[in-house]
Design a protein around this motif. Structure first.
Motif, PDB file in Angstrom:
ATOM      1  N   TYR A  54     -20.207  29.608 112.441  1.00 11.09           N
ATOM      2  CA  TYR A  54     -20.231  30.920 111.796  1.00 11.09           C
ATOM      3  C   TYR A  54     -21.677  31.280 111.494  1.00 11.09           C
ATOM      4  CZ  TYR A  54     -19.603  34.667 108.479  1.00 11.09           C
ATOM      5  OH  TYR A  54     -19.676  35.889 107.852  1.00 11.09           O
ATOM      6  N   ARG A  55     -22.109  32.491 111.898  1.00 12.62           N
ATOM      7  CA  ARG A  55     -23.498  32.919 111.720  1.00 12.62           C
ATOM      8  C   ARG A  55     -23.613  34.256 110.997  1.00 12.62           C
ATOM      9  NH1 ARG A  55     -26.827  29.762 114.769  1.00 12.62           N
ATOM     10  NH2 ARG A  55     -25.881  28.542 116.410  1.00 12.62           N
ATOM     11  N   GLY A  56     -22.529  34.676 110.351  1.00 13.65           N
ATOM     12  CA  GLY A  56     -22.538  35.952 109.641  1.00 13.65           C
ATOM     13  C   GLY A  56     -23.174  35.839 108.267  1.00 13.65           C
ATOM     14  N   VAL A  57     -23.009  36.883 107.456  1.00 15.04           N
ATOM     15  CA  VAL A  57     -23.608  36.906 106.126  1.00 15.04           C
ATOM     16  C   VAL A  57     -22.586  36.792 105.005  1.00 15.04           C
ATOM     17  CG1 VAL A  57     -25.663  38.171 106.850  1.00 15.04           C
ATOM     18  CG2 VAL A  57     -23.647  39.433 106.141  1.00 15.04           C
ATOM     19  N   ASP A  58     -21.305  36.701 105.324  1.00 14.78           N
ATOM     20  CA  ASP A  58     -20.262  36.600 104.313  1.00 14.78           C
ATOM     21  C   ASP A  58     -20.144  35.147 103.858  1.00 14.78           C
ATOM     22  OD1 ASP A  58     -18.073  36.716 102.687  1.00 14.78           O
ATOM     23  OD2 ASP A  58     -16.691  37.483 104.216  1.00 14.78           O
ATOM     24  N   GLU A  59     -20.709  34.842 102.696  1.00 15.16           N
ATOM     25  CA  GLU A  59     -20.707  33.465 102.219  1.00 15.16           C
ATOM     26  C   GLU A  59     -19.300  32.970 101.920  1.00 15.16           C
ATOM     27  OE1 GLU A  59     -23.593  32.656  99.211  1.00 15.16           O
ATOM     28  OE2 GLU A  59     -25.155  33.718 100.299  1.00 15.16           O
ATOM     29  N   ASP A  60     -18.387  33.878 101.532  1.00 12.51           N
ATOM     30  CA  ASP A  60     -17.003  33.469 101.288  1.00 12.51           C
ATOM     31  C   ASP A  60     -16.333  33.022 102.577  1.00 12.51           C
ATOM     32  OD1 ASP A  60     -17.166  33.964  98.571  1.00 12.51           O
ATOM     33  OD2 ASP A  60     -16.467  36.037  98.769  1.00 12.51           O
ATOM     34  N   ALA A  61     -16.674  33.656 103.690  1.00 18.67           N
ATOM     35  CA  ALA A  61     -16.090  33.288 104.978  1.00 18.67           C
ATOM     36  C   ALA A  61     -16.575  31.915 105.424  1.00 18.67           C
ATOM     37  CB  ALA A  61     -16.443  34.328 106.037  1.00 18.67           C
ATOM     38  N   ALA A  62     -17.752  31.530 104.986  1.00 17.70           N
ATOM     39  CA  ALA A  62     -18.326  30.249 105.403  1.00 17.70           C
ATOM     40  C   ALA A  62     -18.098  29.150 104.378  1.00 17.70           C
ATOM     41  CB  ALA A  62     -19.823  30.412 105.640  1.00 17.70           C
ATOM     42  N   ASP A  63     -17.704  29.505 103.162  1.00 18.73           N
ATOM     43  CA  ASP A  63     -17.552  28.525 102.084  1.00 18.73           C
ATOM     44  C   ASP A  63     -16.095  28.105 101.956  1.00 18.73           C
ATOM     45  OD1 ASP A  63     -18.203  26.888  99.967  1.00 18.73           O
ATOM     46  OD2 ASP A  63     -17.961  28.471  98.484  1.00 18.73           O
ATOM     47  N   SER A  64     -15.649  27.287 102.890  1.00 23.00           N
ATOM     48  CA  SER A  64     -14.286  26.766 102.842  1.00 23.00           C
ATOM     49  C   SER A  64     -14.246  25.414 103.519  1.00 23.00           C
ATOM     50  CB  SER A  64     -13.315  27.732 103.528  1.00 23.00           C
ATOM     51  OG  SER A  64     -13.446  27.650 104.923  1.00 23.00           O
ATOM     52  N   ALA A  65     -13.163  24.712 103.312  1.00 23.51           N
ATOM     53  CA  ALA A  65     -13.012  23.404 103.942  1.00 23.51           C
ATOM     54  C   ALA A  65     -12.885  23.531 105.449  1.00 23.51           C
ATOM     55  CB  ALA A  65     -11.778  22.702 103.375  1.00 23.51           C
ATOM     56  N   ASP A  66     -12.470  24.719 105.917  1.00 23.30           N
ATOM     57  CA  ASP A  66     -12.304  24.945 107.348  1.00 23.30           C
ATOM     58  C   ASP A  66     -13.609  25.341 108.034  1.00 23.30           C
ATOM     59  OD1 ASP A  66      -9.598  24.462 107.072  1.00 23.30           O
ATOM     60  OD2 ASP A  66      -9.156  26.565 106.646  1.00 23.30           O
ATOM     61  N   ALA A  67     -14.691  25.423 107.286  1.00 22.18           N
ATOM     62  CA  ALA A  67     -15.956  25.903 107.835  1.00 22.18           C
ATOM     63  C   ALA A  67     -17.017  24.804 107.830  1.00 22.18           C
ATOM     64  CB  ALA A  67     -16.432  27.107 107.029  1.00 22.18           C
ATOM     65  N   PRO A  68     -16.876  23.822 108.708  1.00 15.06           N
ATOM     66  CA  PRO A  68     -17.867  22.744 108.703  1.00 15.06           C
ATOM     67  C   PRO A  68     -19.221  23.151 109.264  1.00 15.06           C
ATOM     68  CG  PRO A  68     -16.341  22.450 110.517  1.00 15.06           C
ATOM     69  CD  PRO A  68     -15.858  23.632 109.725  1.00 15.06           C
ATOM     70  N   ASN A  69     -19.249  24.163 110.119  1.00 11.77           N
ATOM     71  CA  ASN A  69     -20.487  24.595 110.752  1.00 11.77           C
ATOM     72  C   ASN A  69     -20.765  26.045 110.384  1.00 11.77           C
ATOM     73  OD1 ASN A  69     -20.844  22.165 112.228  1.00 11.77           O
ATOM     74  ND2 ASN A  69     -19.293  22.867 113.671  1.00 11.77           N
ATOM     75  N   ALA A  70     -21.747  26.259 109.519  1.00  9.47           N
ATOM     76  CA  ALA A  70     -22.102  27.618 109.133  1.00  9.47           C
ATOM     77  C   ALA A  70     -23.613  27.708 108.972  1.00  9.47           C
ATOM     78  CB  ALA A  70     -21.407  28.010 107.837  1.00  9.47           C
ATOM     79  N   HIS A  71     -24.180  28.723 109.575  1.00 16.68           N
ATOM     80  CA  HIS A  71     -25.606  29.016 109.449  1.00 16.68           C
ATOM     81  C   HIS A  71     -25.704  30.486 109.053  1.00 16.68           C
ATOM     82  CE1 HIS A  71     -26.661  25.170 111.260  1.00 16.68           C
ATOM     83  NE2 HIS A  71     -25.710  25.397 112.141  1.00 16.68           N
ATOM     84  N   ILE A  72     -25.693  30.730 107.757  1.00 18.36           N
ATOM     85  CA  ILE A  72     -25.615  32.084 107.215  1.00 18.36           C
ATOM     86  C   ILE A  72     -26.783  32.941 107.696  1.00 18.36           C
ATOM     87  CG2 ILE A  72     -25.577  33.439 105.075  1.00 18.36           C
ATOM     88  CD1 ILE A  72     -23.072  31.813 105.487  1.00 18.36           C
ATOM     89  N   GLY A  73     -26.436  34.124 108.209  1.00 22.24           N
ATOM     90  CA  GLY A  73     -27.427  35.129 108.579  1.00 22.24           C
ATOM     91  C   GLY A  73     -28.199  34.882 109.851  1.00 22.24           C
ATOM     92  N   THR A  74     -27.736  33.988 110.724  1.00 24.59           N
ATOM     93  CA  THR A  74     -28.490  33.668 111.932  1.00 24.59           C
ATOM     94  C   THR A  74     -27.889  34.269 113.204  1.00 24.59           C
ATOM     95  OG1 THR A  74     -27.286  31.597 112.263  1.00 24.59           O
ATOM     96  CG2 THR A  74     -29.315  31.499 110.948  1.00 24.59           C
ATOM     97  N   SER A  75     -26.959  35.197 113.060  1.00 22.74           N
ATOM     98  CA  SER A  75     -26.293  35.768 114.237  1.00 22.74           C
ATOM     99  C   SER A  75     -27.278  36.528 115.123  1.00 22.74           C
ATOM    100  CB  SER A  75     -25.182  36.717 113.806  1.00 22.74           C
ATOM    101  OG  SER A  75     -24.631  37.361 114.945  1.00 22.74           O
ATOM    102  N   PRO A  76     -27.171  36.355 116.434  1.00 27.26           N
ATOM    103  CA  PRO A  76     -28.002  37.134 117.356  1.00 27.26           C
ATOM    104  C   PRO A  76     -27.734  38.636 117.253  1.00 27.26           C
ATOM    105  CG  PRO A  76     -26.759  35.442 118.548  1.00 27.26           C
ATOM    106  CD  PRO A  76     -26.339  35.392 117.139  1.00 27.26           C
ATOM    107  N   ALA A  77     -26.581  39.011 116.718  1.00 30.91           N
ATOM    108  CA  ALA A  77     -26.243  40.434 116.582  1.00 30.91           C
ATOM    109  C   ALA A  77     -27.225  41.143 115.646  1.00 30.91           C
ATOM    110  CB  ALA A  77     -24.821  40.602 116.062  1.00 30.91           C
TER     111      ALA A  77
END
Length: 81
Positions: A54-77
């Protein structure tokens, strides 16, 4: 004849994948595929994909047990014009 095909200018044709839009409401759509590639899909929508990051900016979307790989705000978009 092959001369007509080989001598034509390919830039006159649109730069698109004709198989990407299947029509009829099928999924994934080209836009959904791009969101996945950009890392903007919420982990709740991703099933059995341990390689997804996950590379978006929604910290709630990345802050869960199902989100082992998250790099907030790094999306190429975020860097596209």
């Amino acid at each position: 004849s092959l001369d007509g095909l080989l001598g034509s200018d390919p830039s006159q044709y649109p730069d698109e994948n004709p198989l990407a839009d299947k029509g009829g409401g099928s999924t994934p759509t080209p836009a959904e595929v791009q969101q996945y590639l950009d890392g903007l899909v919420d982990y709740g929508a991703i099933q059995l994909d341990d390689s997804y990051v996950y590379r978006g900016v929604d910290e709630d979307a990345a802050d869960s047990a199902d989100a082992p790989n998250a790099h907030i705000g790094t999306s190429p978009a975020y860097h596209r014009k």
